[in-house]
Design a protein around this motif. Structure first.
Motif, PDB file in Angstrom:
ATOM      1  N   THR A   1       5.351  -5.129  -8.159  1.00 54.29           N
ATOM      2  CA  THR A   1       4.678  -3.864  -7.855  1.00 54.29           C
ATOM      3  C   THR A   1       3.846  -3.347  -9.031  1.00 54.29           C
ATOM      4  O   THR A   1       3.356  -2.231  -8.996  1.00 54.29           O
TER       5      THR A   1
ATOM      6  N   HIS B   1       0.773  -2.960 -10.447  1.00 55.39           N
ATOM      7  CA  HIS B   1      -0.610  -3.084  -9.981  1.00 55.39           C
ATOM      8  C   HIS B   1      -1.569  -3.535 -11.078  1.00 55.39           C
ATOM      9  O   HIS B   1      -2.514  -4.278 -10.815  1.00 55.39           O
TER      10      HIS B   1
ATOM     11  N   THR C   1      -3.645  -6.933 -10.642  1.00 53.97           N
ATOM     12  CA  THR C   1      -5.103  -6.889 -10.698  1.00 53.97           C
ATOM     13  C   THR C   1      -5.628  -7.962 -11.648  1.00 53.97           C
ATOM     14  O   THR C   1      -6.542  -8.717 -11.301  1.00 53.97           O
TER      15      THR C   1
ATOM     16  N   TYR D   1      -9.220  -3.983  -5.975  1.00 56.53           N
ATOM     17  CA  TYR D   1      -7.761  -3.899  -5.877  1.00 56.53           C
ATOM     18  C   TYR D   1      -7.320  -2.444  -5.815  1.00 56.53           C
ATOM     19  O   TYR D   1      -6.497  -2.063  -4.979  1.00 56.53           O
ATOM     20  N   TRP D   2      -7.874  -1.623  -6.687  1.00 57.56           N
ATOM     21  CA  TRP D   2      -7.506  -0.206  -6.725  1.00 57.56           C
ATOM     22  C   TRP D   2      -7.871   0.488  -5.420  1.00 57.56           C
ATOM     23  O   TRP D   2      -7.114   1.307  -4.904  1.00 57.56           O
TER      24      TRP D   2
ATOM     25  N   PHE E   1      -8.298  -0.863  -2.314  1.00 56.79           N
ATOM     26  CA  PHE E   1      -7.686  -1.344  -1.083  1.00 56.79           C
ATOM     27  C   PHE E   1      -6.180  -1.565  -1.160  1.00 56.79           C
ATOM     28  O   PHE E   1      -5.509  -1.531  -0.128  1.00 56.79           O
ATOM     29  N   ILE E   2      -5.628  -1.795  -2.342  1.00 60.47           N
ATOM     30  CA  ILE E   2      -4.205  -2.095  -2.449  1.00 60.47           C
ATOM     31  C   ILE E   2      -3.468  -1.054  -3.271  1.00 60.47           C
ATOM     32  O   ILE E   2      -2.393  -0.604  -2.901  1.00 60.47           O
ATOM     33  N   GLY E   3      -4.043  -0.692  -4.413  1.00 59.44           N
ATOM     34  CA  GLY E   3      -3.368   0.225  -5.337  1.00 59.44           C
ATOM     35  C   GLY E   3      -3.453   1.616  -4.894  1.00 59.44           C
ATOM     36  O   GLY E   3      -2.785   2.521  -5.117  1.00 59.44           O
TER      37      GLY E   3
END
Length: 150
Positions: free
Chosen positions: A8, A10, A14, A145-146, A148-150
């Protein structure tokens, strides 16, 4: 649990995503450059884009976006990233040039003499363009990443 923390993290994810994408992009980029496939680039240093730069910039941007631009951990990440990028484009690139010249000397001057004919690795570092490609890739992966996921 420690493993859960890794899965987890991030900032780490990334950077690793940027590194993996850079490694995957190297063989097609080499094909576009030379017209032949070299799958060895999947697991090697050197080539376009710089996976060292992508990893460090992705991780550093991940830290900034998830922890903050005003934190000491971001400051140390920037400092380490600057060292790695400088090393990739400077020291390691120059070592590769030395290896190239030494290999030429061995081939031309010592051909047939009883010395090792094992060539030195010439692709150790990156050109400024390869480093720039890694930096851009790291920024793109970090932002995506930030978002869409983070």
């Amino acid at each position: 649990m420690p493993l859960e923390g890794l899965l987890t993290n991030h900032s780490l994810l990334t950077g690793l995503a940027a590194w993996l994408l850079a490694q995957i992009l190297k063989p097609p980029m080499e094909y576009l450059r030379r017209g032949k496939w070299n799958w060895g680039y999947l697991l090697s240093a050197g080539g376009m884009p710089s996976s060292h730069s992508a990893l460090m910039v992705g991780t550093t941007l991940g830290i900034a976006l998830h922890v903050g631009f005003d934190t000491p951990v971001f400051a140390i990440a920037v400092a380490i990233t600057m060292i790695v990028v400088y090393d990739a484009a400077g020291v390691r690139r120059e070592a590769g040039r030395h290896a190239e010249k030494i290999n030429i000397l061995i081939q031309e001057l010592l051909n047939g003499h009883p010395i090792s004919d094992k060539e030195l690795r010439e692709v150790l570092g990156h050109t400024p363009l390869e480093v720039t490609g890694g930096i851009i890739l790291g920024v793109i992966v970090g932002i995506l990443y930030w978002m869409f996921i983070g």
